[in-house]
Scaffold this motif. Structure first.
Motif, PDB file in Angstrom:
ATOM      1  N   PRO A 112       0.825  -1.216   0.000  1.00 38.47           N
ATOM      2  CA  PRO A 112       0.000   0.000   0.000  1.00 38.47           C
ATOM      3  C   PRO A 112       0.862   1.271   0.000  1.00 38.47           C
ATOM      4  O   PRO A 112       1.888   1.347   0.676  1.00 38.47           O
ATOM      5  CB  PRO A 112      -0.798  -0.129   1.293  1.00 38.47           C
ATOM      6  CG  PRO A 112      -0.905  -1.601   1.520  1.00 38.47           C
ATOM      7  CD  PRO A 112       0.392  -2.166   1.043  1.00 38.47           C
ATOM      8  N   VAL A 113       0.433   2.261  -0.802  1.00 41.47           N
ATOM      9  CA  VAL A 113       1.119   3.552  -0.867  1.00 41.47           C
ATOM     10  C   VAL A 113       0.226   4.608  -0.227  1.00 41.47           C
ATOM     11  O   VAL A 113      -0.934   4.343   0.123  1.00 41.47           O
ATOM     12  CB  VAL A 113       1.444   3.927  -2.335  1.00 41.47           C
ATOM     13  CG1 VAL A 113       2.374   2.898  -2.954  1.00 41.47           C
ATOM     14  CG2 VAL A 113       0.163   4.066  -3.152  1.00 41.47           C
ATOM     15  N   ASP A 114       0.754   5.807  -0.080  1.00 41.28           N
ATOM     16  CA  ASP A 114      -0.035   6.891   0.505  1.00 41.28           C
ATOM     17  C   ASP A 114      -1.338   7.062  -0.260  1.00 41.28           C
ATOM     18  O   ASP A 114      -1.327   7.172  -1.493  1.00 41.28           O
ATOM     19  CB  ASP A 114       0.756   8.205   0.473  1.00 41.28           C
ATOM     20  CG  ASP A 114       1.911   8.217   1.462  1.00 41.28           C
ATOM     21  OD1 ASP A 114       1.906   7.361   2.367  1.00 41.28           O
ATOM     22  OD2 ASP A 114       2.811   9.070   1.314  1.00 41.28           O
ATOM     23  N   GLN A 127      -6.715   2.743  -3.562  1.00 42.07           N
ATOM     24  CA  GLN A 127      -7.479   3.964  -3.810  1.00 42.07           C
ATOM     25  C   GLN A 127      -7.961   3.964  -5.259  1.00 42.07           C
ATOM     26  O   GLN A 127      -7.440   3.227  -6.100  1.00 42.07           O
ATOM     27  CB  GLN A 127      -6.617   5.184  -3.515  1.00 42.07           C
ATOM     28  CG  GLN A 127      -5.338   5.267  -4.330  1.00 42.07           C
ATOM     29  CD  GLN A 127      -4.355   6.241  -3.727  1.00 42.07           C
ATOM     30  OE1 GLN A 127      -4.565   7.441  -3.799  1.00 42.07           O
ATOM     31  NE2 GLN A 127      -3.283   5.719  -3.116  1.00 42.07           N
ATOM     32  N   GLN A 128      -8.940   4.790  -5.562  1.00 39.94           N
ATOM     33  CA  GLN A 128      -9.614   4.723  -6.862  1.00 39.94           C
ATOM     34  C   GLN A 128      -8.642   4.853  -8.034  1.00 39.94           C
ATOM     35  O   GLN A 128      -8.733   4.098  -9.014  1.00 39.94           O
ATOM     36  CB  GLN A 128     -10.678   5.824  -6.942  1.00 39.94           C
ATOM     37  CG  GLN A 128     -11.575   5.717  -8.160  1.00 39.94           C
ATOM     38  CD  GLN A 128     -12.641   6.786  -8.181  1.00 39.94           C
ATOM     39  OE1 GLN A 128     -12.419   7.914  -7.769  1.00 39.94           O
ATOM     40  NE2 GLN A 128     -13.823   6.441  -8.695  1.00 39.94           N
ATOM     41  N   GLU A 129      -7.722   5.791  -7.956  1.00 43.47           N
ATOM     42  CA  GLU A 129      -6.791   6.004  -9.074  1.00 43.47           C
ATOM     43  C   GLU A 129      -5.889   4.788  -9.284  1.00 43.47           C
ATOM     44  O   GLU A 129      -5.634   4.375 -10.418  1.00 43.47           O
ATOM     45  CB  GLU A 129      -5.939   7.247  -8.810  1.00 43.47           C
ATOM     46  CG  GLU A 129      -6.707   8.554  -8.791  1.00 43.47           C
ATOM     47  CD  GLU A 129      -7.386   8.853  -7.470  1.00 43.47           C
ATOM     48  OE1 GLU A 129      -8.042   9.898  -7.354  1.00 43.47           O
ATOM     49  OE2 GLU A 129      -7.266   8.016  -6.529  1.00 43.47           O
ATOM     50  N   ILE A 180       0.933   7.902  -8.663  1.00 44.03           N
ATOM     51  CA  ILE A 180       0.837   6.507  -8.202  1.00 44.03           C
ATOM     52  C   ILE A 180       1.566   5.581  -9.166  1.00 44.03           C
ATOM     53  O   ILE A 180       2.243   4.634  -8.759  1.00 44.03           O
ATOM     54  CB  ILE A 180      -0.634   6.097  -8.045  1.00 44.03           C
ATOM     55  CG1 ILE A 180      -1.279   6.882  -6.895  1.00 44.03           C
ATOM     56  CG2 ILE A 180      -0.768   4.593  -7.814  1.00 44.03           C
ATOM     57  CD1 ILE A 180      -2.783   6.711  -6.800  1.00 44.03           C
ATOM     58  N   ALA A 181       1.437   5.854 -10.473  1.00 42.76           N
ATOM     59  CA  ALA A 181       2.085   5.013 -11.477  1.00 42.76           C
ATOM     60  C   ALA A 181       3.598   4.997 -11.289  1.00 42.76           C
ATOM     61  O   ALA A 181       4.254   3.948 -11.438  1.00 42.76           O
ATOM     62  CB  ALA A 181       1.732   5.504 -12.871  1.00 42.76           C
ATOM     63  N   SER A 182       4.183   6.147 -10.936  1.00 43.93           N
ATOM     64  CA  SER A 182       5.636   6.208 -10.736  1.00 43.93           C
ATOM     65  C   SER A 182       6.063   5.434  -9.496  1.00 43.93           C
ATOM     66  O   SER A 182       7.173   4.914  -9.431  1.00 43.93           O
ATOM     67  CB  SER A 182       6.083   7.670 -10.623  1.00 43.93           C
ATOM     68  OG  SER A 182       5.587   8.267  -9.435  1.00 43.93           O
ATOM     69  N   LYS A 183       5.184   5.332  -8.510  1.00 48.12           N
ATOM     70  CA  LYS A 183       5.502   4.622  -7.274  1.00 48.12           C
ATOM     71  C   LYS A 183       5.304   3.113  -7.402  1.00 48.12           C
ATOM     72  O   LYS A 183       5.900   2.331  -6.655  1.00 48.12           O
ATOM     73  CB  LYS A 183       4.634   5.133  -6.126  1.00 48.12           C
ATOM     74  CG  LYS A 183       4.898   6.587  -5.740  1.00 48.12           C
ATOM     75  CD  LYS A 183       3.926   7.025  -4.644  1.00 48.12           C
ATOM     76  CE  LYS A 183       4.167   8.471  -4.230  1.00 48.12           C
ATOM     77  NZ  LYS A 183       3.186   8.919  -3.194  1.00 48.12           N
ATOM     78  N   THR A 184       4.435   2.716  -8.308  1.00 53.42           N
ATOM     79  CA  THR A 184       4.055   1.300  -8.400  1.00 53.42           C
ATOM     80  C   THR A 184       4.543   0.627  -9.688  1.00 53.42           C
ATOM     81  O   THR A 184       4.264  -0.558  -9.906  1.00 53.42           O
ATOM     82  CB  THR A 184       2.521   1.159  -8.320  1.00 53.42           C
ATOM     83  OG1 THR A 184       1.925   1.927  -9.385  1.00 53.42           O
ATOM     84  CG2 THR A 184       1.999   1.657  -6.984  1.00 53.42           C
ATOM     85  N   GLY A 185       5.221   1.386 -10.538  1.00 55.95           N
ATOM     86  CA  GLY A 185       5.721   0.804 -11.779  1.00 55.95           C
ATOM     87  C   GLY A 185       4.645   0.566 -12.817  1.00 55.95           C
ATOM     88  O   GLY A 185       4.775  -0.331 -13.658  1.00 55.95           O
TER      89      GLY A 185
END
Length: 493
Positions: A112-114, A127-129, A180-185
């Motif tokens: 999980p991320v922020d 989260q939705q995004e 989010i994409a940058s944090k999760t690849g």
């Protein structure tokens, strides 16, 4: 599992490395007070299928068994197992876990991320995004076993964002998804999302879209999908039925206009514009409004001017664009004296009646345009009339006057086909509104159709050659009464 609650009072009990708890579990199991329903999972519920107990407690079970796990992909948007009992999760390793009636599809991925939400004590949810990005991943399976929703379903989620939060809201959604994409690849998935959002905002070609709702948005005609589904139910019910012909009994100009007086009178009365019959006749006869009730008088006059014109009432739409034009033209006449209500203009704010919210003002044109396809496919005059009346009533396209315009559009279909028009007398108001509500709230068209058939049968008995004779028939049938009654009383006498 609550440590402060006795084991035999807990619905779900987990095996434990604590020797005291472990001994208690073994003891209760031997006594027949506990049963094992899955690996390391017990329950004191003995007379209920294991799958029902598991399903009811599944999110607590997941959090306990896999602390810090993330409910992800389609499960983060649906919050329930699929039709095949599949749930999709992201954790620090991959595994498929079979439980009674359910399958946990655990995929290895980023924790999980922020912004990801805590669902139960140790279970998080995307989260939705993030969930939208996850649902844009490739899936090897299809249907309910797929970890992703279909592309049209994702497009409709995005269309809902822009409908509720506007373009700024969708742009904010995109900005957050980029982070989010940058944090999760998930940069590849973000590129897909960016193309979809660009198409919805018409900054990129709409050919990227597949959902009819999203395409309509990109083309500038977004519509209310649930309302279209409701109208489809009415269309199907009308299309499969056969309706009796009731030729127009008021063929002379005088008879047509006499009937039109009562049509206008009752249509306004049902909306709360109440006059004594003698007052209304005076207004129509002289063409002069009552000085003390100028706007109300003009409502009567406006309605009468439309419904007493056979030429105008023979106009029915050949295209969706023409339907919008006819609606606006007639509304402009109907509410000509109420400038504050913007006669002839579609509503610029949302409206409601009681606890019913009508179609969002930004979706009016698109919903009417989309709904026209069902209208065009109907052939029976009564079916077209019933559909048109409910369509306008349900969309509520104007700030005011929607009920009257709906009934005008209904009767225009019948005039065009030389069939008897329909009036809704005071005594039938409760049945009329109740049938509309039942169709709106419960999606049941049969009551609505039967209600209109009953009103039509009564209306066909009103022969307008002599207005005093019509008055007598209406009086005898208690049509002017505001109490619920039987409008077919006179028909059966």
């Amino acid at each position: 599992m609550d440590k402060d609650t006795p084991l035999h009072l807990q619905e779900i009990i987990y095996s434990s490395s604590d020797t005291t708890i472990s001994r208690n579990i073994s003891k209760l199991e031997k006594q027949g007070k506990l049963r094992k329903i899955a690996p390391r999972i017990y329950t004191p519920i003995l007379n209920e299928p294991a799958e029902d107990v598991i399903r009811r407690n599944i999110f607590q079970i997941i959090g306990h068994q896999y602390p810090g796990i993330l409910l992800s992909h389609r499960s983060a948007m649906e919050y329930k197992p699929t039709a095949t009992g599949d749930l999709f999760l992201t954790y620090n390793y991959a595994r498929k876990v079979n439980l009674p009636g359910l399958t946990l599809n655990i995929m290895e991925g980023v924790a999980p991320v922020d912004g990801d939400n805590q669902f139960t004590t140790d279970l998080f949810v995307s989260q939705q995004e993030r969930a939208v990005l996850e649902n844009l991943q490739e899936s090897r399976k299809s249907g309910p076993q797929s970890k992703t929703l279909t592309l049209p379903e994702i497009e409709e989620k995005l269309e809902q964002v822009i409908r509720v939060k506007g373009e700024d809201g969708l742009n904010a959604f995109r900005d957050k998804a980029r982070d989010i994409a940058s944090k999760t690849g998930m940069e590849k998935e973000f590129d897909k999302l960016n193309r979809l959002i660009g198409a919805l905002l018409t900054t990129k070609p709409s050919k990227a879209l597949t959902s009819s709702v999203a395409i309509a948005r990109a083309q500038g005609l977004p519509y209310d999908k649930p309302r279209i589904g409701l109208l489809e139910k009415l269309f199907i019910a009308l299309q499969k039925d056969e309706f009796q012909e009731m030729p127009e009994p008021n063929t002379s100009l005088k008879a047509f206009r006499n009937f039109a007086f009562y049509e206008a009178y009752f249509s306004n009365y049902i909306e709360g514009t109440k006059f004594a019959v003698e007052e209304a006749r005076q207004i129509i006869t002289t063409g002069e409004p009552m000085k003390s009730r100028d706007e109300d008088s003009h409502d009567i006059l406006g309605t009468y001017h439309i419904v007493s014109s056979r030429t105008e009432m023979q106009r029915t739409p050949e295209t969706a664009a023409e339907m919008l034009q006819i609606l606006q033209y007639r509304h402009k006449i109907l509410l000509s004296a109420r400038t504050a209500k913007k006669p002839g203009e579609f509503k610029d704010q949302n409206n409601r009646a009681g606890d019913t919210d009508f179609v969002d003002f930004e979706l009016v044109r698109g919903t009417l345009t989309r709904a026209y396809d069902y209208y065009r496919a109907l052939r029976d005059p009564f079916a077209k009339a019933a559909y048109m009346m409910f369509l306008i009533s349900e969309v509520h396209p104007f700030n005011d006057g929607n009920g009257r315009i709906a009934r005008v559009m209904m009767n225009a279909e019948l005039v065009k086909a030389e069939q008897s028009k329909i009036i809704i007398p005071n005594v039938f108001r409760i049945d009329y509104l109740g049938a509309l509500r039942k169709l709106t709230r419960q999606g049941e068209p049969d009551v609505y159709i039967r209600m209109l058939q009953r009103a039509r049968q009564f209306s066909a008995t009103l022969k307008g050659k002599d207005i005093e004779v019509i008055q007598q028939v209406l009086t005898k049938s208690d049509a002017f009464s505001e109490s619920e009654g039987d409008i077919l009383k006179i028909v059966n006498d």
